[in-house]
Design a protein around this motif. Structure first.
Motif, short mmCIF file in Angstrom:
data_model
loop_
_atom_site.label_atom_id
_atom_site.label_comp_id
_atom_site.label_asym_id
_atom_site.label_seq_id
_atom_site.Cartn_x
_atom_site.Cartn_y
_atom_site.Cartn_z
N THR A 185 -2.58 17.42 -5.42
CA THR A 185 -2.53 17.35 -3.97
C THR A 185 -2.54 18.74 -3.34
N LEU A 202 0.83 -1.21 0.00
CA LEU A 202 0.00 0.00 0.00
C LEU A 202 0.86 1.26 0.00
N LYS A 203 1.98 1.23 0.73
CA LYS A 203 2.88 2.38 0.75
C LYS A 203 3.49 2.60 -0.64
N GLU A 204 3.86 1.49 -1.30
CA GLU A 204 4.42 1.61 -2.65
C GLU A 204 3.39 2.19 -3.61
N ILE A 205 2.14 1.75 -3.51
CA ILE A 205 1.08 2.29 -4.37
C ILE A 205 0.90 3.78 -4.09
N ARG A 206 0.88 4.15 -2.81
CA ARG A 206 0.73 5.56 -2.45
C ARG A 206 1.88 6.39 -3.01
N ASP A 207 3.10 5.88 -2.84
CA ASP A 207 4.27 6.61 -3.34
C ASP A 207 4.22 6.75 -4.86
N LEU A 230 1.51 6.82 -6.74
CA LEU A 230 0.48 7.82 -7.06
C LEU A 230 0.97 9.23 -6.79
N ILE A 231 1.68 9.42 -5.69
CA ILE A 231 2.21 10.74 -5.37
C ILE A 231 3.23 11.17 -6.41
N SER A 232 4.09 10.24 -6.82
CA SER A 232 5.10 10.59 -7.83
C SER A 232 4.45 10.92 -9.17
N ARG A 251 1.44 12.28 -9.58
CA ARG A 251 0.82 13.60 -9.42
C ARG A 251 1.88 14.69 -9.36
#
Length: 182
Positions: free
Chosen positions: A162, A139-144, A146-148, A150
């Motif tokens: 964001t 989940l952290k990898e998915i979040r990272d 998505l953040i990258s 954006r």
């Protein structure tokens, strides 16, 4: 009824409804039945073995503290002060046999079962913890990711980035002709 009597009755009811009371009652009944078995073993097996070296009834072993020790046919002391160490020896043997049987047939198997169950539970918790940690890492990898995405400026039209979402601003587009909140 007064409050004190009600609380005492409620406490007594809670005590009776606890599982420990039922377990204790079962243990007392089983213990009483088991005592008969142990007494039979002592009288039927142990006493004859001891009787090979003396008398078959351990209760007849005694010493006299003050002579002469005499008893009548009913076993009552007529004169002297007898020390009935045979009776004590018989009781000690009965206790030791009872304790050994209870330990080897009940306590030891139950403690082994509980230890095995605790090891299995610990293994399950360890597997669950590893699963939780690996899921969290994914989940952290998915979040990272998505953040990258954006952050690189490849925002989807009509969605806020964001920083814009936090300030309440929206990106102008075909569905959103103006800038800012109405």
């Amino acid at each position: 009824m007064s409050k004190e009597k009600e609380s005492v009755l409620e406490g007594f009811k809670a005590f009776l409804m606890r599982g420990n009371v039922i377990d204790l009652a079962v243990a007392v009944v089983i213990g009483a039945a088991f005592t008969n078995v142990v007494n039979s073993v002592v009288k039927g097996l142990i006493n004859p073995v001891v009787g090979a070296f003396g008398t078959q009834d351990l209760n007849k072993y005694s010493s006299c503290l003050k002579s002469p020790c005499e008893t009548n046919d009913a076993g009552e002391v007529v004169s002297g002060i007898p020390i009935m160490w045979g009776t004590v020896l018989s009781a000690v043997l009965t206790f030791v046999i009872t304790a050994a049987v209870v330990y080897f047939l009940m306590v030891l198997p139950m403690s082994r079962y509980l230890a095995r169950r605790a090891r299995q539970q610990a293994a399950k918790e360890e597997v669950q913890e590893v699963t939780d940690v690996s899921e969290l890492e994914v989940l952290k990898e998915i979040r990272d990711a998505l953040i990258s995405q954006r952050g690189s400026g490849t925002a989807v039209p009509g969605q806020a980035t964001t920083g814009q979402a936090a300030s309440g601003q929206t990106t102008p587009g075909p569905n959103n002709p103006g800038q800012g909140n109405p």
